[in-house]
Design an enzyme around this catalytic site. Structure first.
Site, short mmCIF file in Angstrom:
data_model
loop_
_atom_site.label_atom_id
_atom_site.label_comp_id
_atom_site.label_asym_id
_atom_site.label_seq_id
_atom_site.Cartn_x
_atom_site.Cartn_y
_atom_site.Cartn_z
N HIS A 127 -7.27 0.95 3.93
CA HIS A 127 -8.10 1.95 4.53
C HIS A 127 -7.52 2.59 5.62
O HIS A 127 -8.10 2.58 6.63
CB HIS A 127 -9.62 1.22 4.80
CG HIS A 127 -10.67 2.09 4.68
ND1 HIS A 127 -11.12 2.67 3.39
CD2 HIS A 127 -11.49 2.61 5.71
CE1 HIS A 127 -12.38 3.46 3.57
NE2 HIS A 127 -12.25 3.37 5.10
N ASP A 156 -7.14 -1.36 -0.51
CA ASP A 156 -8.27 -1.06 0.43
C ASP A 156 -9.29 -1.99 0.24
O ASP A 156 -9.85 -2.49 -0.44
CB ASP A 156 -8.67 0.43 -0.10
CG ASP A 156 -9.75 1.06 0.85
OD1 ASP A 156 -10.44 0.07 1.73
OD2 ASP A 156 -9.67 2.38 1.21
N SER A 212 -12.91 8.41 3.44
CA SER A 212 -14.11 7.28 3.53
C SER A 212 -15.36 7.93 3.52
O SER A 212 -15.83 8.39 2.39
CB SER A 212 -13.82 6.42 4.82
OG SER A 212 -14.70 5.16 5.00
#
Length: 430
Positions: free
Chosen positions: A410, A381, A301
């Protein structure tokens, strides 16, 4: 649970912080009722102008419900739906179709309300994802700007301080909190260093953090395999306090930090963050037991962004691992498509902020990556749109391996984490 196993547990838990808690809601096993949205192609990947057919089911106790009504929406991810409405699932399923005329991602979302609770499912069709190109511009002085910033930061003394953390040490690994001076006098960088106790020279892994404010446990299990690991925070605060302090900062002084000083390229919040990653490498090179040859950087991320950025900024990095990188193609929203986390231009912006973003966007660092990389993500995501990170991935002109797990959002499956560890160990000759 004995102390050593507890430390290993903390290590695993900390590594899993790369996985967004929000993403866990997408996992089918966490809810009694599942809304399944399934594309008609096994690889979820289509050619432009090809219809994508999504099958929608609602399961209770793994059995399809009949005659239930779902609300659906279909369209480019993060953008206004091109088709939406309600659909009655006769015989336990229903069909929704859509398509894109060019490279991008088409998302089908379905939700159902049962007994006062709402359940949601998504599936995302990828349209020629390897043809997605950035919308972000590359400043003429991009490299000059960062070379100047690094040269200035290099003159700041590192002033490294190590504090042994006996309760985290194992029979074979010493664990320390590291406290370094960052890119400017008085600004500090903190992290957790884990290194083998046995004398020798070892390769190293720099672990860069996902977004947020939290403590860190260190990556002890890799250190037990003969690898020096340094796991850093980015906010200039110690990483060993109780969680309550970080919650206060996350909801108070550091709330919205990705937007701090976005109108000033020298003072933008991520300036010290990117330079701090370089300073962390300076520290690793100062260790007598680092072999000064084998150094990888790893993150997910925000950390996935920092992994690419660090490898681009510092040629001492020999390889990188990036999971669903944030901060990629930030200007996407200004071109009628999804932009990267933190979605700073979703509602428009000023020319100055757009200009500053070009010096910090992952896509512009990705252009200069020259080392092997391992990348993993999925199509679902919600936090870091695939459109944005493919824009960065596609401009990387270096050996790269993509481990694609289409249904992930995610978050990652254990199999992805296993692939990451195996790639790291292989790269480092372990």
């Amino acid at each position: 649970m004995n102390r050593i196993n507890f430390i290993k547990f903390l290590t695993t838990l900390c590594c899993c912080l790369f996985i967004s808690l929000a993403g866990l809601a997408q996992s089918r096993s966490t809810q009694p009722i599942q809304v399944l949205v399934s594309p008609d192609k096994p690889d979820w990947t289509y050619e432009p102008n090809q219809d994508a057919t999504f099958k929608i089911q609602v399961l209770k106790h793994q059995v399809p419900l009949h005659d239930v009504e779902v609300t659906y929406a279909v369209g480019p991810e993060k953008m206004q739906p091109t088709d939406e409405g309600k659909l009655k699932l006769k015989n336990g399923s229903g069909i929704i179709k859509g398509k894109l005329s060019g490279p991008g991602f088409l998302r089908c979302e379905a939700s159902v309300a049962i007994d006062g609770n709402t359940y949601r499912g998504i599936a995302t069709a990828g349209y020629a994802p390897l043809e997605i190109q950035p919308t972000q511009t590359l400043p003429d002085d991009f490299q000059e700007f960062w070379n100047t910033a690094k040269a200035k930061a290099e003159k700041v003394p590192m002033d490294a301080k190590l504090t042994l953390l006996p309760e985290r040490c194992t029979e074979t690994v010493d664990v320390f909190q590291v406290n370094l001076q960052n890119a400017m006098a008085g600004n500090r960088l903190y992290g957790i260093l884990a290194k083998p106790k046995k004398e020798g020279r070892y390769p190293a892994v720099l672990s860069v953090p996902g977004a947020g404010v939290r403590p860190y446990a260190g990556i002890v299990d890799l250190a037990e395999k003969g690898i020096i690991t340094l796991q850093i925070g980015i906010h200039g605060i110690p990483v060993t306090y109780e969680t309550g302090l970080y919650e206060d900062l996350r909801n108070g002084a550091l709330r919205g930090y990705p937007f701090f000083n976005l109108d000033n390229r020298d003072d933008y919040y991520y300036n010290k963050v990117y330079l701090g990653c370089v300073r962390a490498i300076d520290f690793l090179y100062s260790l007598a037991d680092f072999d000064e040859d084998n150094l990888l950087v790893w993150g997910g991320s925000q950390g996935g962004a920092l992994a690419i950025i660090t490898a681009s900024l510092d040629d001492r990095v020999k390889g990188l691992v990036s999971l669903y990188p944030a901060l990629s193609d930030l200007t996407g929203y200004l071109h009628n498509r999804a932009g990267g986390w933190p979605h700073m231009f979703r509602d428009g912006s000023t020319d100055e902020k757009i200009n500053v973003s070009s010096y910090y966007d992952v896509v512009n660092f990705a252009r200069y990556v020259k080392v092997p990389g391992f990348y993993t993500w999925g199509y679902n995501d919600d936090t870091c749109p695939p459109t944005s990170y493919y824009a960065a991935y596609n401009v990387i002109d270096a050996p790269k391996e993509l481990y694609l797990v289409q249904e992930t959002g995610h978050w990652t499956y254990p199999e992805q984490q296993q692939q990451i560890r195996e790639w790291i160990l292989k790269q480092l000759g372990k």
